[in-house]
Structures are given as structure tokens and as C-alpha cells.
Design a protein around this motif. Sequence first.
Motif, short mmCIF file in Angstrom:
data_model
loop_
_atom_site.label_atom_id
_atom_site.label_comp_id
_atom_site.label_asym_id
_atom_site.label_seq_id
_atom_site.Cartn_x
_atom_site.Cartn_y
_atom_site.Cartn_z
N LEU A 110 10.76 13.72 -9.96
CA LEU A 110 9.60 12.69 -10.33
C LEU A 110 8.30 13.71 -10.43
N ALA A 111 7.34 12.94 -11.19
CA ALA A 111 6.12 13.76 -11.11
C ALA A 111 5.07 12.48 -11.34
N VAL A 112 3.75 12.92 -11.01
CA VAL A 112 2.52 12.16 -11.00
C VAL A 112 1.57 13.02 -11.77
N GLY B 169 0.91 -1.14 -0.14
CA GLY B 169 -0.06 0.01 0.12
C GLY B 169 0.85 1.31 0.10
N GLU B 170 2.02 0.95 -0.49
CA GLU B 170 3.06 2.33 -0.30
C GLU B 170 2.47 3.17 -1.54
N LEU B 171 2.76 4.63 -1.36
CA LEU B 171 2.56 5.49 -2.43
C LEU B 171 3.42 5.27 -3.63
N LEU B 172 3.14 5.47 -4.66
CA LEU B 172 4.16 5.06 -6.10
C LEU B 172 5.17 6.07 -5.88
N TYR B 173 4.98 7.41 -5.26
CA TYR B 173 6.12 8.38 -5.28
C TYR B 173 7.15 8.00 -4.50
N ASP B 174 6.86 7.18 -3.28
CA ASP B 174 7.76 6.76 -2.34
C ASP B 174 8.62 5.45 -2.91
N VAL B 175 7.75 4.65 -3.62
CA VAL B 175 8.08 3.48 -4.37
C VAL B 175 9.25 3.78 -5.35
N ARG C 39 10.92 6.96 -5.32
CA ARG C 39 11.93 7.58 -5.08
C ARG C 39 13.11 6.54 -4.49
N SER C 40 12.51 5.47 -3.68
CA SER C 40 13.44 4.64 -3.05
C SER C 40 14.12 3.90 -4.20
N ALA C 41 13.27 3.56 -5.37
CA ALA C 41 14.00 2.62 -6.26
C ALA C 41 15.02 3.31 -7.01
#
Length: 342
Positions: free
Chosen positions: A136-138, A119-125, A127-129
Motif C-alpha cells: 500500500l502507498a499514499v 476518523g480512521e487513517l485511510l492506510y488502516d482502513v 489494510r483492514s479491508a
Amino acid sequence: MSEQANLSPTLVLGAGAWGTALAMAMARNGHETWLWGRDKQHYLQMQTSRENAKYLPGIAFPDALSVVDDVHKAIQSCGHVLISVPSKAFVESLQMIKPMLAAKTPVSWATKGLAPDTGELLYDVARSALGESHPLAVISGPSFAAEVAANLPTAFTVASEDGDFAKQLAGLFHSPTLRVYTTYDVLGVQIGGTVKNVLAISAGISDGLGYGANARAALITRGMAEIRRLAAALGAETETLFGLSGIGDLILTCTDDQSRNRQLGLAIGRGLSVDDAVKFVGKTVEGMDAAREVMLRARQADIEMPIVEQVCKILFEGYDPRESVQALLCREQKAELTPPVN
Ligand SMILES: NC(=O)C1=CN([C@@H]2O[C@H](COP(=O)(O)OP(=O)(O)OC[C@H]3O[C@@H](n4cnc5c(N)ncnc54)[C@H](OP(=O)(O)O)[C@@H]3O)[C@@H](O)[C@H]2O)C=CC1
Ligand SMILES: O=C(CO)COP(=O)(O)O
């Protein structure tokens, strides 16, 4: 990122409905755009006919759009990568681009949803990847792919912590038919775009059961209250939820039959089993996965999301949709607003 950074050409990863529509919108503005899909046959079809017959038949590609085959070469030489795959393929896409991505190449995505299981936010995913060096942008908002591809008037939002990147990315799309707003609230934009898919399933179920316009309006409004609660608990700006990526996308997908999430709900409400309804729709339905993950985040944050909870019960626990609606109606009496305490 400096204002002068060159995003061109943009490589769009994912030649589904939305990736193709976004690629067409950029190319129509004269920006060199590369579109890549994982399926070789699909590539050949698009290359030969200059349209995406699988997802958006009958709409010709603009001249500035090229379909690419060698994704590794394209990742190395593009100025910006835009990922447009379903959320369950998001991590895989990041892993694919990471080894070939030049330092500081900006990455955006149009995927709506959370990371499967966690359930992590894709932004966090992302950023860590990818680490800290890539802006980054959504991209999110009320925007059916078919309408954008057909050049019908649309507005959506680009969210980034990097204001220059947000502005530049919005500029790639902005046109007399496509109005693109920017924001820094990546959290709020992602929450709105994720939860609305679950609520569109609920609105579809209600309409499929034959409940009327009053019930639909109640679900949208109380659904909005659930989005706001989650957003507040996670630290998003309330204002964002009243914008395009919040209420805008919620209204769109809860009320129009182009929404695949709503289509799934309609099929369930009309009596199909969940499995048969999934087969019947036969397309990407992000709200299925999102329901579970949103519920997980709600429990972690210790907040109530009764509509999302009932959607989960119908989708994963075999609950009868009528009983679920009944359960919502039978909740204890509540105040919509309580007077301020002096
Ligand atoms: N359609 C719309 O109107 C909108 C969609 N979105 C969001 O955009 C995202 C994509 O949706 P959409 O384009 O509609 O979905 P589609 O089902 O139309 O297309 C999905 C695309 O992703 C590809 N894909 C699936 N898995 C992988 C993978 N593992 N690696 C690479 N490619 C993969 C599919 O390839 P293949 O064809 O080979 O299966 C297909 O090209 C979703 O999160 C959706 O919520 C957001 C706004 C509007
Ligand atoms: O997100 C969308 C429009 O903004 C598309 O909605 P569906 O995925 O329900 O079709």
C-alpha cells in the motif's frame, strides 16, 4: 514486494481533477495508464475528445493514457490500482476492487482525508479491508491538479511501509517537471495532508474577512503547531511535517486561490452562509469532513487544536467567523517556547 514487480498498467480509479492529472503524468512518462470514472457520459466525452473536459479542459491526454469502461476487467488485469476519489468514497472504492484484485497487486491512493465518522487513517482502513498481501502507498504533497496536468514543476511524496513499492511508484511519476520523494512515514504524510485542508479553510475565512497578511501567517504557523501536536500524539515523525506533505501542502493551500478549501473559507469570510458557500464553490472540499474527524482524533488524543475547533464551530454550529477569530485571539497568553528544564 520485489524490486522487479511490474506495476504496469496502472488503473486510476476516479476521473476527477487529481486522478486525471496523475494519470497524465504517468502516461507522459510512457507508462501504460488506464483511467476509469463512474459516469458513462463522462467516459464517452473523454474517449471521444481525448481530454477531461469536465475537470481539466483543454489539456490533451498523452498517447499512453486509455480511458476504460469495463472497470471489473481492468481491476483484474492491471498491475497496480491508484485510487483518487474523495475520502467519503474511499471505502466504497476498496469494496469495489477487493473481489477482483489479483493477490499482491499493489494499491495506492491520492485521497486526502480520514474515514468518515470514525476518523480512521485511510492506510488502516485499506489494510483492514484488503488484508496483508497488497503493498500500500499514499501520494501526498503540494500539488494542484491543474498545474500537474499542465506539466508545471511540482514535487510530492509517496509514502509506503514497503520501500520497494514506494520507489517504484515514485518512478512512475518522476520526470524533469515532477520530482517525487519517498518516505516510510505513512502516518505523518496522511496527517499533514488531512489537517492542512481544515487550516486552508481557516486561512480563507481570515482573508475573506479582510484580515491581513499577518493574520494569515499567524494561522499558518499556529496551524502547523496543531498539526505537529496531533502527529506527535499519533506517533508520526516530526520531520515529515516539515516536508512536502506537511508545511509544503499547508503553505500551498492556505495561500493560493486554486485551493477549494481556501475558496470555501473565502466565501464564508465574505459573508456567505456555510450552505451557500458550499454551493458557491461546488467542488470537492475535503476540509469540511476532515474538520469533524480531526477534532474527534484530537479529543481522543487529549490535545488542543484551537484553530480546527473554531473552524468546526463555524462550519457546524453556526458561529460567526468574527467571533471565532476573536475567541482565538482571546485565548490565554502562552509561551511559544519554554526554556529546557535542567
Ligand atoms: N485536485 C487537486 O489538486 C488535488 C486533490 N487531491 C485529493 O484527491 C482526492 C480527489 O480529489 P479531486 O480529484 O480533486 O476531486 P474531484 O471532485 O475533481 O473528482 C472526484 C472524482 O471522484 C469521483 N467520485 C466521487 N464519488 C465517487 C464514488 N463513490 N465512486 C467512484 N468515483 C467517485 C467523481 O466522479 P464524478 O465526476 O462522477 O462525480 C470524480 O471523478 C481528494 O481527496 C483531494 O483532496 C490531492 C491533491 C491534489
Ligand atoms: O491538496 C491539494 C493540493 O495539494 C488541493 O487542495 P484543495 O483540495 O484545497 O483544492
